[in-house]
Design an enzyme around this catalytic site. Structure first.
Site, mmCIF file in Angstrom:
data_model
loop_
_atom_site.group_PDB
_atom_site.id
_atom_site.type_symbol
_atom_site.label_atom_id
_atom_site.label_comp_id
_atom_site.label_asym_id
_atom_site.label_seq_id
_atom_site.Cartn_x
_atom_site.Cartn_y
_atom_site.Cartn_z
ATOM 1 N N ASP A 1 0.795 -1.237 0.000
ATOM 2 C CA ASP A 1 0.000 0.000 0.000
ATOM 3 C C ASP A 1 0.829 1.291 0.000
ATOM 4 O O ASP A 1 0.284 2.371 0.178
ATOM 5 C CB ASP A 1 -0.987 0.057 1.176
ATOM 6 C CG ASP A 1 -2.223 -0.764 0.888
ATOM 7 O OD1 ASP A 1 -2.420 -1.132 -0.287
ATOM 8 O OD2 ASP A 1 -2.991 -1.042 1.822
ATOM 9 N N LYS B 1 3.466 1.038 -4.886
ATOM 10 C CA LYS B 1 4.281 0.419 -5.944
ATOM 11 C C LYS B 1 3.510 0.326 -7.260
ATOM 12 O O LYS B 1 3.999 0.738 -8.306
ATOM 13 C CB LYS B 1 4.729 -0.987 -5.519
ATOM 14 C CG LYS B 1 5.627 -0.993 -4.312
ATOM 15 C CD LYS B 1 5.910 -2.396 -3.840
ATOM 16 C CE LYS B 1 4.680 -3.113 -3.306
ATOM 17 N NZ LYS B 1 4.106 -2.510 -2.097
ATOM 18 N N THR B 2 2.301 -0.242 -7.162
ATOM 19 C CA THR B 2 1.504 -0.410 -8.374
ATOM 20 C C THR B 2 1.175 0.940 -8.999
ATOM 21 O O THR B 2 1.294 1.128 -10.210
ATOM 22 C CB THR B 2 0.209 -1.175 -8.049
ATOM 23 O OG1 THR B 2 0.569 -2.413 -7.441
ATOM 24 C CG2 THR B 2 -0.601 -1.449 -9.291
ATOM 25 N N HIS C 1 3.199 -7.893 -2.213
ATOM 26 C CA HIS C 1 3.039 -8.340 -0.845
ATOM 27 C C HIS C 1 4.178 -9.232 -0.362
ATOM 28 O O HIS C 1 4.907 -9.812 -1.142
ATOM 29 C CB HIS C 1 1.708 -9.074 -0.697
ATOM 30 C CG HIS C 1 1.355 -9.321 0.710
ATOM 31 N ND1 HIS C 1 1.622 -10.504 1.324
ATOM 32 C CD2 HIS C 1 0.790 -8.523 1.627
ATOM 33 C CE1 HIS C 1 1.227 -10.418 2.576
ATOM 34 N NE2 HIS C 1 0.712 -9.232 2.770
HETATM 35 P P1 GDP Z 1 1.069 -1.082 -3.485
HETATM 36 O O1 GDP Z 1 0.390 -2.030 -2.551
HETATM 37 O O2 GDP Z 1 2.403 -0.665 -2.965
HETATM 38 O O3 GDP Z 1 1.110 -1.545 -4.908
HETATM 39 O O4 GDP Z 1 0.206 0.273 -3.429
HETATM 40 P P2 GDP Z 1 -0.887 0.816 -4.444
HETATM 41 O O5 GDP Z 1 -0.255 1.385 -5.649
HETATM 42 O O6 GDP Z 1 -1.921 -0.215 -4.628
HETATM 43 O O7 GDP Z 1 -1.454 2.048 -3.599
HETATM 44 C C1 GDP Z 1 -2.076 1.877 -2.352
HETATM 45 C C2 GDP Z 1 -3.009 3.021 -2.104
HETATM 46 O O8 GDP Z 1 -2.309 4.247 -1.994
HETATM 47 C C3 GDP Z 1 -4.028 3.217 -3.213
HETATM 48 O O9 GDP Z 1 -5.262 3.535 -2.640
HETATM 49 C C4 GDP Z 1 -3.476 4.371 -4.005
HETATM 50 O O10 GDP Z 1 -4.479 5.119 -4.642
HETATM 51 C C5 GDP Z 1 -2.795 5.194 -2.930
HETATM 52 N N1 GDP Z 1 -1.675 5.971 -3.462
HETATM 53 C C6 GDP Z 1 -0.650 5.509 -4.208
HETATM 54 N N2 GDP Z 1 0.193 6.509 -4.527
HETATM 55 C C7 GDP Z 1 -0.304 7.629 -3.963
HETATM 56 C C8 GDP Z 1 0.119 9.010 -3.927
HETATM 57 O O11 GDP Z 1 1.133 9.422 -4.486
HETATM 58 N N3 GDP Z 1 -0.658 9.862 -3.203
HETATM 59 C C9 GDP Z 1 -1.776 9.464 -2.556
HETATM 60 N N4 GDP Z 1 -2.478 10.381 -1.894
HETATM 61 N N5 GDP Z 1 -2.215 8.188 -2.592
HETATM 62 C C10 GDP Z 1 -1.495 7.281 -3.276
HETATM 63 MG MG MG Z 2 0.453 -3.379 -5.707
#
Ligand code: GDP
Ligand code: MG
Length: 518
Positions: free
Chosen positions: A21, A24-25, A69
């Protein structure tokens, strides 16, 4: 080995790592859009586990799209080994977390330099400086703290800092003097693989050196084949793939494992010899054993009563795992087996790619195991058989939920369950290209109902290929809240275009259910 005079510059291979979260994605999605050739050549749409962008400066960067994860840590470890540079994503509102530390360890053990991307700096509670200070404890000294590690503030959401990030990658790549010999038989690593009903086994590989060509004879892990076609991340056919380029390879006789090495050999005889040997050594390792009890709860109740271990002593909880790609199957298998305790051993009797068939259910019956389905579905015959025989099929789309569920049951905890309620299926009869709205699916609801605002998944050959929301649900010209079985409707996904005739749309709702002791 290659002589220095044959080496030519190649693009850097970059892996994005970090805590779940932290973005990354989102960051990988945002970086996709820094590509300048997308305009004429069509955007990067295919999910092939890796993609290459070309920057305004003409430089190229290859990104490995490894899942995030902790369950994937083994793949990530391999990812790091195929990787020149690790981008460590740390959310500025959350700071250094367990998987951040894990990622640092992977990067260090692979000898890959780190670029810190402090993400979510758009948030009001973002504290980028805190992140940099915290990182000092883990031996990551950023430049602002007098160290060597570059750090860039970004917002994947607002798409800020991306140019600085790609420029930082290019600068670091230049220092690393990354080179490879393109004029030799190719070798490299398998990033991802799957069985596609139409296309057969499909493996995404990253070429390490040499040039991979259509017609080459390739050995990948225990599989081999003559390369029938090469596809890039834009879904285009290509004839060759140069060093540091990811491509989909068609023509192998099975799906190799992620992390397997691939190499081009000079004859089919040689390829057979190598793979025969590998298959023999693999087969000697496993084989299912029969025992009754076919739902997770039953199995665990039985274990609590005193166990049914085949050879006395240790109790065994067994699972049959089917998943969408080899990487997830492997990660789930490893995570499940890691849940083993002194008293109970968790074992996966079969872990395989693809939808659930009757024969999977048969195997589950004879082995007395529940079936864990990750992003795949059971066909009609399999569902009927499972129903008749009381075999439990548990569907998941998030590894964390899957592991958590099993863990909680194993340890006898009764945590609230995140239960998905199935609402219905719709069959896509026809796909329309509407210039303003993009692709719209003309569907018939074949089971249950579809509802606006609920979750939707797109299934192709019983494998989930997309999960998201509906941007539109129409009966004739009107937006409607709900459409029932037997009726036709028009549907489109938010930000997703790859829909085809014959695909299925699954509609579901999520609720939290408190579990109680009986
Ligand atoms: P991952 O688990 O690392 O792949 O994270 P995700 O890309 O799925 O992002 C997790 C959450 O953080 C999602 O709800 C995204 O919309 C939010 N998010 C990701 N990048 C940003 C950012 O730069 N700013 C904000 N405010 N939210 C973000
Ligand atoms: Mg992800």
């Amino acid at each position: 080995d290659d002589h220095d005079e044959h080496l030519e510059p190649r693009p850097p291979v970059v892996t994005v790592m970090g805590h779940v979260d932290h973005g990354k994605t989102s960051l990988l999605d945002a970086l996709r859009q820094t590509d300048v050739v997308s305009g004429e050549a069509g955007g990067i749409t295919q999910h092939i586990g890796a993609y290459q962008v070309q920057l305004k400066t003409g430089e190229k960067i290859t990104f490995l799209d490894t899942p995030g994860h902790a369950a994937f840590s083994s793949m990530r470890a391999r990812g790091a080994n195929a990787t020149d540079i690790v981008i460590l994503v740390v959310a500025a509102d959350d700071g250094v977390m367990p998987q951040t530390i894990e990622a640092i360890q992977h990067a260090k053990s692979a000898g890959a330099p780190i670029i810190v991307a402090v993400n979510k700096v758009d948030k009001h509670d973002a504290k980028p400086e805190n992140v940099l200070t915290q990182l000092l404890q883990y031996d990551v000294q950023v430049e602002a703290m007098g160290g060597q590690t570059p750090a860039v503030n970004v917002s994947a959401l607002k798409k800020t800092g991306l140019d600085e990030l790609t420029a930082t990658i290019s600068a670091l790549a230049e220092i690393l003097e990354l080179k490879a010999n393109p004029d030799r038989d190719a070798d490299g690593v398998v990033i991802e693989s799957k069985l596609d009903k139409g296309r057969g086994p499909v493996a995404t590989v990253l070429v390490r050196r040499g040039t991979l060509k259509r017609g080459d004879i390739v050995v990948a892990g225990a599989q081999w084949g003559r390369v029938k076609a090469l596809n890039n991340e834009r879904g285009q056919l290509v004839d060759t793939a140069l060093p540091a380029t990811p491509v989909e390879v068609l023509g192998l006789d099975g799906a190799p494992d992620p992390g397997d090495q691939f190499v081009v050999v000079d004859s089919e005889a040689r390829a057979r010899e190598i793979t025969d040997y590998r298959v023999r050594t693999k087969r000697n390792k496993s084989g299912p054993t029969a025992r009754p009890g076919t739902s997770l709860d039953q199995m665990l109740a039985r274990l609590k009563e005193g166990g049914t271990a085949a050879g006395g002593g240790l109790k065994e909880a067994t699972f049959l795992v089917k998943g969408d790609v080899q990487g997830s199957v492997e990660a789930i298998t490893q995570s499940l087996e890691k849940l083993s305790t002194d008293e109970v051993r968790a074992r996966v009797v079969l872990g395989a790619v693809g939808g659930i068939s009757e024969s999977d259910v048969q195997l589950a019956i004879s082995a007395g195991t529940p079936i864990i389905a990750f992003n795949v579905r059971a066909n009609k015959q399999a569902r009927d058989l499972a129903e008749r025989e009381g075999v439990e099929i548990r569907y998941y789309s998030i590894i964390y939920n899957l592991i958590d569920d099993v863990k909680n049951t194993l340890s006898g905890m009764l945590a609230p369950e995140r239960r998905e309620t199935f609402l219905g299926y719709a069959e896509i009869l026809q796909v329309f290209n509407i210039s303003k709205a993009g692709k719209v699916a003309g569907c018939r609801v074949s089971e249950g109902l579809v509802r606006r605002g609920s979750g939707v998944r797109l299934l192709r050959d019983n494998v989930v290929i997309h999960e998201g929301t509906l941007s539109t649900l129409k009966r004739f010209k009107d937006e409607v809240p709900e459409v029932k079985q037997g009726m036709e409707c028009g549907m489109a996904f938010t930000n997703y275009q790859d829909i085809r005739e014959g695909d299925q749309i699954e509609c579901f709702q999520v609720e939290l259910i408190e579990r109680r002791l009986e």
